[in-house]
Design a protein around this motif. Structure first.
Motif, PDB file in Angstrom:
ATOM      1  N   VAL A  82       0.836  -1.202   0.000  1.00 18.15           N
ATOM      2  CA  VAL A  82       0.000   0.000   0.000  1.00 18.15           C
ATOM      3  C   VAL A  82       0.866   1.245   0.000  1.00 18.15           C
ATOM      4  O   VAL A  82       0.580   2.229  -0.698  1.00 18.15           O
ATOM      5  N   GLY A  87      -1.997  -0.009  -3.152  1.00 15.22           N
ATOM      6  CA  GLY A  87      -2.941  -1.108  -2.969  1.00 15.22           C
ATOM      7  C   GLY A  87      -2.767  -2.149  -4.053  1.00 15.22           C
ATOM      8  O   GLY A  87      -1.770  -2.153  -4.779  1.00 15.22           O
ATOM      9  N   ASP A 132      -9.989  -3.485   2.385  1.00 14.61           N
ATOM     10  CA  ASP A 132      -9.699  -2.419   1.420  1.00 14.61           C
ATOM     11  C   ASP A 132     -10.422  -2.642   0.096  1.00 14.61           C
ATOM     12  O   ASP A 132     -10.946  -1.698  -0.506  1.00 14.61           O
TER      13      ASP A 132
END
Length: 260
Positions: A82, A87, A132
């Motif tokens: 990240v 990500g 996420d």
């Protein structure tokens, strides 16, 4: 004509792909396809020297070694991704353990290790990345199971049940995550020539190279397929066996098994 169960991916440029278990075999071969398509690739595995050899062929890839059995390492590795890439867009769980063994040969400690690598580590990985992906409403998850999970096959006393569980898990993930915008891929290879299948002492029908396997997987993911199984001349036969009554299936399987 039925639409694919996942959204096809036409453009890979800029897509961030995390390959877990990329030091050899299918995972290493997948790196070549991902990079050739323009994706940003993260290579992870426990065996750092082998991972370094793969990275020599793919210098643009990010190398991130860690042990999938180390729960804390999952979070620290993902945090680094990240930080460096923002990500991930696709994770493929390739890590696996296998020992050819009949049920009376199973050792409890090695069986526990195989189950933890093949299945338990997937849950750890999912717990790490899913928050996420769900919050973003996009991304994909690929589980490399096996045709050994289709039914009870000889010499797969621990490996087979672990892969059957992964097939079940992929189906559950699709039901849970597809409505949230995520893609889920169930990957069921036949026999692939790797250091794991090298342990087999029997002739493996329709044996494929890791490159052939990776090509089939990449094409399937790009096309948006849910189940990606190959080689089809072999997997279709096993799917047919699944439909047979147990009496017939057991009788057919027994013709290919020599019991000591």
């Amino acid at each position: 004509m039925f639409a694919p169960l996942n959204r096809p991916i036409e453009h890979w440029a800029g897509q961030r792909v995390w390959l877990i278990g990329a030091s050899s075999g299918i995972g290493a071969a997948l790196a070549k396809h991902a990079l050739a398509a323009g994706a940003s690739v993260i290579l992870s595995a426990r065996r750092q020297p082998q991972l370094a050899l793969v990275a020599q062929q793919h210098p643009k890839a990010m190398v991130l070694p860690f042990d999938v059995l180390d729960t804390a390492a999952w979070q620290s590795s993902y945090t680094e991704i990240v930080s460096r890439m923002g990500g991930i867009d696709l994770v493929v769980f390739c890590a696996a353990d296998y020992r050819p063994e009949r049920t009376w040969e199973v050792n409890p400690s090695t069986a526990a290790q195989t189950l933890q690598i093949n299945l338990g580590s997937v849950y750890t990985g999912l717990a790490t990345i899913l928050p996420d992906l769900i919050a973003r409403g996009s991304g994909g998850i690929g589980l490399i199971a096996s045709v050994a999970g289709y039914m009870g096959l000889p010499n797969a006393s621990v490996y087979g049940p672990s892969k059957a569980a992964m097939i079940n898990l992929a189906e559950i993930l699709y039901g849970d995550l597809h409505p949230k915008g995520l893609n889920v891929y169930l990957i069921n290879p036949g026999f692939v020539k790797t250091h794991l299948t090298a342990k087999n002492e029997f002739t493996m029908p329709a044996l494929q190279t890791p490159e052939q396997a990776a090509s089939a997987i990449w094409q399937g993911i790009s096309a948006g397929k849910f189940e990606i199984h190959f080689p089809r001349r072999f997997t279709q036969m096993l799917k047919f066996l699944q439909l047979l009554p147990y009496r017939c299936r057991f009788a057919l399987l027994s013709k290919f098994v020599k019991t000591p």
